[in-house]
Write a protein that holds these residues in place. Structure first.
Motif: not given
Length: 217
Positions: A11-20, A27-30, A69-71, A178-181
């Motif tokens: 799920g954090g991958e979606i958050v990281a991509n959005d933050l980019k 520098t974003i590290t997931a 990034a995890c509820n 965030t998985h559900y995103h």
């Protein structure tokens, strides 16, 4: 700026991509902790210990902000992390109970979240503060994260939950994991425009901007 993003799984991958998109020069590290999935069925002590251990590379990297990034980790471990690391900025993700209560017209909302999130003290505080006068449905989504992580989503199960929520007059569906995103579009389609589907990703960048603006340079 260094931004660290932690999630138990993908799920954090979606958050990281959005933050980019919002912070192109950062520098974003997931990182994730897929070895210990799922977090949503673990005890509070386990979630706290696993989250604390998993974010150590982000602490060591001197991240300006760490996004949990995890509820499940946010509702259970975030207060602990803030006390343990008082000089570290954290941004958490919580089920959007307040927003749902403001959007609903039927006074019925559905919160799709993990069992650990639904049992957490923080989640129940949010319900008490913002949903005392509305009905909050909490359908069984306990296997959703595992299905999404394994890329083997049974849409009939998802469809059943959404259909039941709509039948009970929910007009807001909160994605509290965030998985559900990853299945946001499918859930939106299943709702047939009868419910708002909400998740907190758009607000994370605003929180990061606000927090870092307050920090002395």
């Amino acid at each position: 700026m260094k931004i660290g993003v932690f999630d138990s799984g993908i799920g954090g991958e979606i958050v990281a991509n959005d933050l980019k998109k919002h912070f192109p020069d950062a520098t974003i590290t997931a990182i994730n902790d897929r070895a210990h999935l799922p977090y949503g069925t673990k005890t509070e002590e386990q979630v706290i210990n696993l989250t604390d251990t998993a974010i150590q590379p982000l602490i060591a990297a001197a991240s300006d902000v760490i996004v949990i990034a995890c509820n499940t980790a946010t509702t259970i471990a975030l207060s602990f992390l803030r006390k343990k690391y008082p000089d570290q900025l954290f941004v958490g993700i919580e089920p959007m109970i307040k927003t749902a209560s403001e959007l609903t017209r039927t006074n019925v909302v559905a919160v799709c979240a993990t069992p650990a999130t639904l049992k957490s003290k923080r989640y129940n505080e949010l319900k008490k503060s913002f949903a005392a006068d509305i009905t909050v449905l909490e359908p069984d989504c306990s296997d959703w994260a595992s299905m999404i992580e394994a890329n083997s989503v049974d849409m009939s199960r998802i469809s059943s939950v959404i259909a039941d929520s709509l039948a009970k007059k929910a007009d807001v569906i909160v994605l509290g994991c965030t998985h559900y995103h990853w299945i946001y579009e499918q859930i939106t389609k299943l709702s047939q425009e009868r419910a708002h589907i909400i998740e907190p990703t758009p607000s994370i960048a605003r929180q990061i901007t606000a927090l870092t603006a307050k920090r002395p340079r």
